[in-house]
Design an enzyme around this catalytic site. Structure first.
Site, PDB file in Angstrom:
ATOM      1  N   GLU A   1       0.856  -1.196   0.000  1.00 51.51           N
ATOM      2  CA  GLU A   1       0.000   0.000   0.000  1.00 51.51           C
ATOM      3  C   GLU A   1       0.883   1.233   0.000  1.00 51.51           C
ATOM      4  O   GLU A   1       1.928   1.226   0.647  1.00 51.51           O
ATOM      5  CB  GLU A   1      -0.895  -0.002   1.245  1.00 51.51           C
ATOM      6  CG  GLU A   1      -1.949  -1.082   1.186  1.00 51.51           C
ATOM      7  CD  GLU A   1      -2.845  -1.092   2.430  1.00 51.51           C
ATOM      8  OE1 GLU A   1      -3.048  -0.035   3.042  1.00 51.51           O
ATOM      9  OE2 GLU A   1      -3.337  -2.172   2.762  1.00 51.51           O
TER      10      GLU A   1
ATOM     11  N   HIS B   1      -8.473  -0.498   1.668  1.00 51.27           N
ATOM     12  CA  HIS B   1      -8.212  -0.340   3.111  1.00 51.27           C
ATOM     13  C   HIS B   1      -9.268   0.558   3.782  1.00 51.27           C
ATOM     14  O   HIS B   1      -8.947   1.610   4.339  1.00 51.27           O
ATOM     15  CB  HIS B   1      -6.802   0.215   3.344  1.00 51.27           C
ATOM     16  CG  HIS B   1      -6.272  -0.082   4.718  1.00 51.27           C
ATOM     17  ND1 HIS B   1      -4.952  -0.298   4.983  1.00 51.27           N
ATOM     18  CD2 HIS B   1      -6.899  -0.212   5.920  1.00 51.27           C
ATOM     19  CE1 HIS B   1      -4.779  -0.530   6.272  1.00 51.27           C
ATOM     20  NE2 HIS B   1      -5.962  -0.481   6.864  1.00 51.27           N
TER      21      HIS B   1
END
Ligand code: NAD
Length: 317
Positions: free
Chosen positions: A274, A292
């Site tokens: 990420e 997320h």
């Protein structure tokens, strides 16, 4: 006293801090400009979610900083012990988002059982011309009721998920590295009921689960909880949800297990790399992905903002 909420904070949190004499700045300052910004503005409190990193460079070079707050649970983006050793208070809000993450996982469980994540991508372009073909493509949905959900990591989120899954009629089994209380409270129509999940060994959970959901932190040594060996020992056609942390499932092994049909479908809210997850995961039509957003509900963010505000007031006033 200035508080920089670099990844945002709820209005409720801003209001509470303002009422107690703090000035809240909600600018999103780029990572490489943070040290200068904090020093120029003599920021005393830095609030982050998962995006902003608070490493040694900030801790060593920002003497005005007295409080670091993490809106959420995992503090792997903060050098916590180092900050504390320098006299900075570091706090998170561990319980505020458990229910939101558990609800996202329930949504993902339904979605990978009925293919809604995929059909909603196909319908805009294909629905009008190929309705019957799509209807056939998504005809093999499965129900959650009666299926076994194996929860790995029976902390706050694992427990919350168990209550929802039990409420849906799933058979819930759980494994945790440490001893845990297997009793879960379910609130139904104003009544609180107690139910138990079955505690099992890790290997038994892998062997007997139709669905697996992980609720462990990033492992200290960075290792995957589900690697190739563990994925190979799952029931054929198992389905997996990871809304814990990128890296707790080995992404290469996951793709292999999907392409060999060892596992059927996966839902991922978190990724190893990420904020630039690998494209082959995102483009895989057996993976339902979200960016997320486990804790990203209005209710959780409000609870997080208020809890952080209370902790700042308690620490700095
Ligand atoms: P928690 O500390 O209450 O529970 C974690 C549990 O995992 C603990 O009981 C611990 O003993 C257990 N555990 C650790 N390693 C294990 C292993 N290898 N095998 C089995 N059990 C293990 O934490 P929580 O509040 O339930 O949150 C869990 C994780 O969820 C967080 O660490 C965070 O990474 C993640 N999270 C994600 C989101 C999101 O937006 N997707 C939001 C909040 C939290």
């Amino acid at each position: 006293m200035k508080i920089l909420a670099n990844d945002g904070i709820s209005q409720a949190g801003i209001d509470k801090l303002a009422a107690n004499g703090f000035e809240v700045i909600t600018n999103n300052v780029p990572q490489d400009e943070l040290v200068d910004y904090i020093n120029e503005n003599q920021v005393v409190g830095l609030l982050v979610r998962s995006a902003t990193k608070v490493r040694k460079d900030i801790i060593d070079n920002c003497s005005s900083l007295k409080f670091i707050g993490r809106g959420g649970v995992g503090m792997d983006n903060i050098d916590v012990e180092y900050a504390r050793s320098k006299g900075i208070t570091v706090q998170n809000t561990p319980a505020a988002s458990s229910q939101s993450v558990a609800e996202l996982v329930m949504g993902q469980l339904f979605s990978i059982s009925r293919f809604t994540f995929d059909s909603s991508k196909q319908m805009p372009s294909e629905g009008a011309d190929n309705f019957k073909q799509l209807k056939k493509k998504y005809a093999k949905g499965v129900e959650l009721r009666g299926k076994t959900l194996g929860i790995i990591g029976f902390g706050r989120i694992g427990r919350s998920l168990a209550s929802y899954a039990l409420g849906c009629g799933m058979n819930v089994i759980a494994y945790d590295k440490f001893e845990f209380d297997s009793t879960v409270s379910l609130s139904i129509a104003g009544q609180t009921l107690k139910a138990s999940v079955k505690k099992v060994a890790f290997d038994e959970l892998l062997l007997s689960s139709d669905y697996i959901s992980l609720h462990v932190p990033k492992q200290e040594d960075g290792s995957a909880v589900l690697g190739a060996k563990e994925l190979n020992s799952l029931k054929d056609g198992a389905r997996i949800v990871n809304a814990a942390r990128g890296g707790v499932i080995d992404e290469d092994a996951l793709l292999d297990a999907l392409s060999s049909n060892k596992i059927a479908y996966v839902a991922l809210d978190v990724f190893e790399n990420e904020p630039t997850p690998r494209k082959d995961l995102l483009e895989n039509d057996k993976i339902a992905s979200t960016p997320h957003i486990g804790a990203a509900t209005i209710e959780a963010q409000e609870r997080i903002g208020l809890e952080l505000a209370e902790k700042i007031i308690e620490t700095l006033k």
